[in-house]
Design a protein around this motif. Structure first.
Motif: not given
Length: 230
Positions: A124-130, A171-174
């Motif tokens: 879900r986070g990957l989708s939200l951030t592209g 920022d967190i996911l990367t």
């Protein structure tokens, strides 16, 4: 196609070589576009790309050979899992030229994570951030993937705040992604060092009691989950 025998014939003849080509001969052709080889020619006349990836023969960048060397008195059959479409002068569009994936990709990091069932919040986070688009490109990438349990262990309100702030979430996911494919054994070899992430910040890697520890707090619980792009 049934209503257009000429178009159907064009596709079917693209699946036929003139001549008997065994699976070992097909493997030897990896990395080439076959039109004529050992007297074998696509009856259609168009070239067919052959690759050998992770021990599997891939045709036209999309079709996997799933059974080989089925003998007949007038030739040989190799079974594939996808219908091949012959190229045409009009088949390439500006969009199709911007191919996301390498020549053959069974499952990307994003798809492998989705199939696992334990990374719903990460997805879900990957989708939200592209970032799902980024991690669906050729890469390769290495992802330190937090499970749903890890996300749910964040302090109360943190996850909702991140969902409301895609930039902070990105920022967190990367910070969980490395550029390049780094196996667990290579991670172990990096013990005692700080490694740059896609975020730009570094993550500290240590090995304690046989376990990989990131930033002194995060433990590996599963490793080396393969995807075609990392």
């Amino acid at each position: 196609l049934v209503a257009d025998p000429a178009a159907l014939a064009d596709i079917l003849t693209y699946h036929v070589l003139s001549g008997k080509v065994s699976s070992s001969e097909v493997v030897a052709l990896a990395g080439t576009d076959v039109v004529i080889v050992n007297g074998a020619e696509t009856v259609n006349g168009a070239a067919l790309a052959i690759d050998f990836i992770s021990g599997e023969v891939i045709l036209g960048d999309v079709a996997k050979v799933i059974a080989i060397d089925i003998e007949a008195c007038n030739g040989i059959i190799h079974v594939i899992d996808t219908v091949l479409i012959p190229p045409s002068e009009t088949s390439e569009t500006p969009t199709s030229k911007l191919t996301k994936m390498p020549k053959f990709c069974s499952k990307t990091i994003v798809e492998v994570a989705a199939d696992a069932g334990s990374f719903v919040l990460l997805g879900r986070g990957l989708s939200l951030t592209g970032l799902n688009d980024t991690l669906s490109t050729e890469g390769p990438f290495t992802v330190f993937a937090p499970t749903d349990t890890a996300f749910n262990a964040l302090p109360a309100g943190t996850l909702d705040a991140l969902v409301a702030d895609p930039d902070a979430l990105a920022d967190i996911l990367t910070y969980h992604v490395l550029s390049g494919k780094v196996s667990s054994s290579e991670v172990v070899a990096l013990a005692g060092t700080d490694v740059a992430t896609v975020n730009g910040a570094t993550v500290a890697i240590d090995v304690k009691s046989g376990e990989v520890i990131l930033n002194d707090v995060v433990k590996f619980i599963k490793k080396d989950i393969e995807a075609c792009n990392g």
